[in-house]
Design an enzyme around this catalytic site. Structure first.
Site, short mmCIF file in Angstrom:
data_model
loop_
_atom_site.label_atom_id
_atom_site.label_comp_id
_atom_site.label_asym_id
_atom_site.label_seq_id
_atom_site.Cartn_x
_atom_site.Cartn_y
_atom_site.Cartn_z
N HIS A 60 -46.92 64.74 17.43
CA HIS A 60 -46.17 64.09 16.38
C HIS A 60 -45.31 62.97 16.92
O HIS A 60 -45.06 62.89 18.13
CB HIS A 60 -45.28 65.11 15.66
N ASP B 79 -32.72 70.51 15.98
CA ASP B 79 -33.72 71.49 15.51
C ASP B 79 -34.23 72.37 16.64
O ASP B 79 -34.46 73.55 16.46
CB ASP B 79 -34.90 70.76 14.87
N TYR C 131 -33.09 54.42 13.20
CA TYR C 131 -31.94 54.72 14.06
C TYR C 131 -32.36 54.95 15.50
O TYR C 131 -31.52 54.96 16.40
CB TYR C 131 -31.16 55.93 13.50
N ARG C 132 -33.66 55.10 15.72
CA ARG C 132 -34.17 55.49 17.04
C ARG C 132 -35.68 55.40 16.92
O ARG C 132 -36.22 55.54 15.82
CB ARG C 132 -33.77 56.94 17.26
N TYR D 237 -40.41 60.87 20.55
CA TYR D 237 -39.95 59.52 20.87
C TYR D 237 -40.47 59.01 22.22
O TYR D 237 -40.04 57.97 22.69
CB TYR D 237 -38.42 59.45 20.83
#
Ligand code: ADP
Length: 560
Positions: free
Chosen positions: A422, A170, A503-504, A108
């Site tokens: 990623h 995770d 959501y983000r 993010y």
């Protein structure tokens, strides 16, 4: 570098001269100590690092030009009053501040600021105490620098694991507080971190300190006299009752640019007295629909007690091996190839991971109900961790994660491609087979067009699914980055057509996502901007975060 030692950053904050910045830095050093102020003077200082050694300057998984989302300096306050002083100073000099707790925020944007040249306030470096673990009432009170690993270790060291468990995402290296206020998720029954937080201490953009909920009331009048506010004994119910009295403010400090959270309470799960993780393999792609329709009632009835996940085959394959192990060519996998991978790895096209909590008789009843429900899927198979013998068993890792034991194992899929990077595309969906199939087909189609493998999972919350599409790319290959960027932008647009919102999201697409939440002529954004301008009149705290721009920025000009 000719600028070395001159306090001249490689990127200055907008509208700040180098002379002003130099004065500003001098004051920062007075507040936080010389050793806690690091100026980013040259490009060479931008070292991507790794998950284990995250940088605090820019996005390790840079989707756009690496030198764009870069800070001017990293500053590490040692205690709450220094955070308050820093906010006052940033107002004086009109320097934008981007707070991070640990700065991993992987997928993010890492520690990178939205506005280039902002200072990064690294809260976790010094402010990293577990202030309290109360096993009787099952909660913890933490500072920004407490990672999931650190909290877990704390429980182990203090022999508290038989009393309380934590919930972990995770990967366990992130901040409990940072992850929670970003509304990150984990996988135990306490997987919705934001739902489980209780009470916050926040430095407002002006430097004012508040406590939310019951924390707004002092514990007793004796606990106030002459004691600095951040050190005052908290109200005994601060971590027990979320709402306190009057408007409930916590929400405006989540995914927001309205405050720096310096303490947060989080509920812990009482040790359930027994535990069993399991996996159910679903052989065909089309039975994703049946599986999700089975899951919905079981989850709302809490027969599925935790936040379970349905993972696509390539997500588990990527934990086992890099892509090159399965396919040498740069083209999408065919269906037959994917089926072959399932066969080789003894997995399904979709694999469902959950756990049972409680004493044996309780688990037995739940397991037989779950098994019976899933048995309508032809070829579905049921496994416990001891049934799996592959070298990197996802079920064995999940068995730890689902009991709140942090690991690094899921990092393995990041190396699916060389120079593995990623980002996440994460829309919310209704827990229904039709919605799951439609969202899967809409996203899969664009992945194939972009030449990006579909690696994704559905994370089942109480009444919705976070569909996490992991977009992997090679950060040293401009074409691979371009494709990943095109893919996420296209997916945001496509999904908005169906009423699916994220959501983000990553820094580079915060504006785009914010603009999809445009009910009634963007009425919610107008409210957010009003609140922003009222609480942060100079617009210094995290301008642009989640698409909210203060009035002194021309938001159209700042869009990526
Ligand atoms: P992680 O816990 O994954 O390392 P970060 O510490 O990078 O995550 O936090 C993720 C994001 O959350 C930051 O970029 C910032 O926008 C926000 N954030 C983190 N900590 C705080 C905090 N203490 N106060 C306000 N915002 C924060």
């Amino acid at each position: 570098n000719p600028n070395k030692g001159k306090d001249e950053p490689f990127i200055l904050p907008p509208n700040v001269t180098s002379a002003q910045f130099s004065k500003f830095l001098k004051r920062c050093r007075e507040i936080c100590g010389v050793e806690n102020v690091k100026v980013i003077e040259a490009e060479e200082q931008l070292v991507d690092g790794s998950y284990y050694e995250p940088n605090k300057t820019h996005d390790m998984h840079h989707l756009v030009d690496r030198n764009y989302f870069v800070c001017s300096a990293t500053i590490s306050p040692r205690e709450v009053p220094e955070v308050q002083d820093m906010m006052r100073l940033c107002n004086e000099f009109e320097v934008p501040v981007w707070p991070v707790s640990i700065g991993r925020n992987t997928g993010y944007g890492g520690a990178a600021p939205r506005v280039p040249g902002s200072i990064v306030l690294e809260l976790g470096k010094h402010m990293n105490r577990v202030l309290e673990v109360n096993a009787e009432d099952a909660y913890a009170l933490v500072e920004p620098g407490v990672t999931f690993f650190a909290l877990h270790e704390y429980l182990e060291k203090n022999n508290l694991k038989d009393k309380v468990w934590i919930d972990v995402p995770d990967l366990g290296g992130g901040s409990v507080l940072g992850n929670t206020i970003e509304r990150g998720v984990g996988y135990t029954p306490y997987g919705d971190h934001w739902m489980m937080h209780c009470g916050m201490e926040v430095v407002l953009p002006t430097g004012e300190l508040i406590r939310t909920g019951m924390g707004a009331m002092p514990n007793s009048r004796d606990d106030v006299n002459g004691i600095r506010p951040d050190e005052q004994k908290p109200n005994r119910a601060w971590q027990l009752f979320n709402y306190g009295f009057g408007p409930y403010n916590d929400g405006i400090f989540s995914q927001s640019s309205l405050g720096i959270v310096v303490k947060m309470g989080i509920w812990l799960m009482p040790n359930p007295g027994g535990y069993q993780a399991y996996m159910i393999t679903i052989p065909t792609d089309k039975d994703l629909k049946t599986a999700v329709d089975i899951i919905r009632p079981l989850r709302t009835q809490m027969i599925l007690q935790n936040v379970p996940t349905l993972r696509s085959i390539l997500m588990d394959a990527a934990v086992a091996h890099p892509r090159s192990h399965f396919l040498k060519e740069d083209r999408p996998f065919t269906n037959a190839e994917l089926d072959q991978i399932c066969k080789d790895l003894d997995l399904g096209r979709w694999n469902f991971y959950g756990a049972l909590y409680g004493p044996q008789p309780v688990r037995d009843v739940l397991w037989s109900t779950i098994k019976q429900a899933f048995s309508v899927i032809p070829g579905a198979k049921f496994y416990f961790p001891e049934d799996r013998n592959e070298p990197f068993s996802v079920l064995k890792t999940r068995s730890l994660t689902l009991q709140g034991v942090p690991t690094f194992d899921e990092l393995r899929w990041v190396d699916w491609l060389p120079n593995g990077s990623h980002l996440f595309f994460s829309p919310i969906a209704k827990v229904s087979g039709d919605d799951a199939m439609l969202q899967y087909s809409v996203t899969l189609k664009r992945c194939l067009e972009a030449g990006v493998d579909f690696i994704g999972d559905f994370v089942i919350g109480m009444r919705e699914m976070h569909h996490i599409v992991c977009i992997t790319f090679n950060k040293k290959d401009p074409e691979s980055k371009r494709r990943a960027h095109w893919l996420i932008e296209t997916l945001i647009k496509d999904c908005a057509e169906y009423g699916w919102g994220e959501y983000r999201t990553h820094l580079a697409v915060m504006d785009q996502v914010a603009l999809t939440y445009d009910f009634n002529d963007n009425a919610q954004m107008k409210l957010n901007e009003q609140i922003k301008d009222a609480l942060d009149p100079k617009g210094i705290l995290a301008p642009g975060k989640n698409g909210v721009w203060p009035k002194n920025y021309n938001k159209e000009e700042w869009r990526i």
